[in-house]
Design a protein around this motif. Sequence first.
Motif, PDB file in Angstrom:
ATOM      1  N   TRP A 154       0.922  -1.180   0.183  1.00 54.58           N
ATOM      2  CA  TRP A 154       0.058   0.071  -0.003  1.00 54.58           C
ATOM      3  C   TRP A 154       0.774   1.121  -0.060  1.00 54.58           C
ATOM      4  O   TRP A 154       0.430   2.236  -0.634  1.00 54.58           O
ATOM      5  N   VAL A 155       1.955   1.283   0.671  1.00 49.96           N
ATOM      6  CA  VAL A 155       2.823   2.415   0.925  1.00 49.96           C
ATOM      7  C   VAL A 155       3.367   2.715  -0.466  1.00 49.96           C
ATOM      8  O   VAL A 155       3.632   3.594  -0.945  1.00 49.96           O
ATOM      9  N   LEU A 210       2.566   1.777  -3.346  1.00 50.00           N
ATOM     10  CA  LEU A 210       1.505   1.966  -4.454  1.00 50.00           C
ATOM     11  C   LEU A 210       1.240   3.413  -4.282  1.00 50.00           C
ATOM     12  O   LEU A 210       1.249   4.092  -5.242  1.00 50.00           O
ATOM     13  N   HIS A 211       0.968   3.850  -2.994  1.00 56.82           N
ATOM     14  CA  HIS A 211       0.686   5.064  -2.862  1.00 56.82           C
ATOM     15  C   HIS A 211       1.641   6.096  -3.244  1.00 56.82           C
ATOM     16  O   HIS A 211       1.325   7.078  -3.924  1.00 56.82           O
ATOM     17  N   TYR A 212       2.858   5.871  -2.995  1.00 59.43           N
ATOM     18  CA  TYR A 212       3.848   6.975  -3.601  1.00 59.43           C
ATOM     19  C   TYR A 212       4.154   6.946  -5.253  1.00 59.43           C
ATOM     20  O   TYR A 212       4.605   7.703  -5.610  1.00 59.43           O
ATOM     21  N   THR A 271       1.806   6.247  -7.064  1.00 62.15           N
ATOM     22  CA  THR A 271       0.703   7.180  -7.774  1.00 62.15           C
ATOM     23  C   THR A 271       1.002   8.666  -7.397  1.00 62.15           C
ATOM     24  O   THR A 271       0.695   9.547  -8.409  1.00 62.15           O
ATOM     25  N   LYS A 272       1.379   9.069  -6.300  1.00 67.83           N
ATOM     26  CA  LYS A 272       1.988  10.542  -6.025  1.00 67.83           C
ATOM     27  C   LYS A 272       2.890  10.926  -7.172  1.00 67.83           C
ATOM     28  O   LYS A 272       2.867  12.263  -7.753  1.00 67.83           O
ATOM     29  N   TRP A 273       3.845  10.013  -7.210  1.00 69.27           N
ATOM     30  CA  TRP A 273       4.824  10.248  -8.359  1.00 69.27           C
ATOM     31  C   TRP A 273       4.378  10.396  -9.621  1.00 69.27           C
ATOM     32  O   TRP A 273       4.825  11.404 -10.405  1.00 69.27           O
ATOM     33  N   GLN A 293       1.475  11.666 -10.414  1.00 70.50           N
ATOM     34  CA  GLN A 293       0.510  12.815 -10.371  1.00 70.50           C
ATOM     35  C   GLN A 293       1.326  14.161 -10.403  1.00 70.50           C
ATOM     36  O   GLN A 293       0.877  15.179 -10.404  1.00 70.50           O
TER      37      GLN A 293
END
Length: 95
Positions: A19-20, A22-24, A26-28, A30
């Motif tokens: 989760w961590v 994939l979260h980062y 996605t942020k990268w 965007q």
Amino acid sequence: MDDLTPVLVCAVLFIGLPWVILHYITKWKQAPRITEEDERLLDEMQALARRLEDRVMTVERIIAADNPDWKPGLGTTQSPYLSDLQSDRTSDRRN
């Protein structure tokens, strides 16, 4: 508590860590990217900096010619842009 430890470790490894990551990711993805207008502005600023550097070098050469005791700074060193400045001048003359 001992029965809960392996479950907690597995949950962290197989749920929390992905989760961590994939979260980062996605942020990268965007994150804002440089636009064509930004690139054009950077190119204009670089050209302006080159012209200003050429002017400073010219002023320093004039001062050095008038005053032999003057200790020059930027103008006496070989600029990394000197060949670019010369090519810019020739392209400006053609236009």
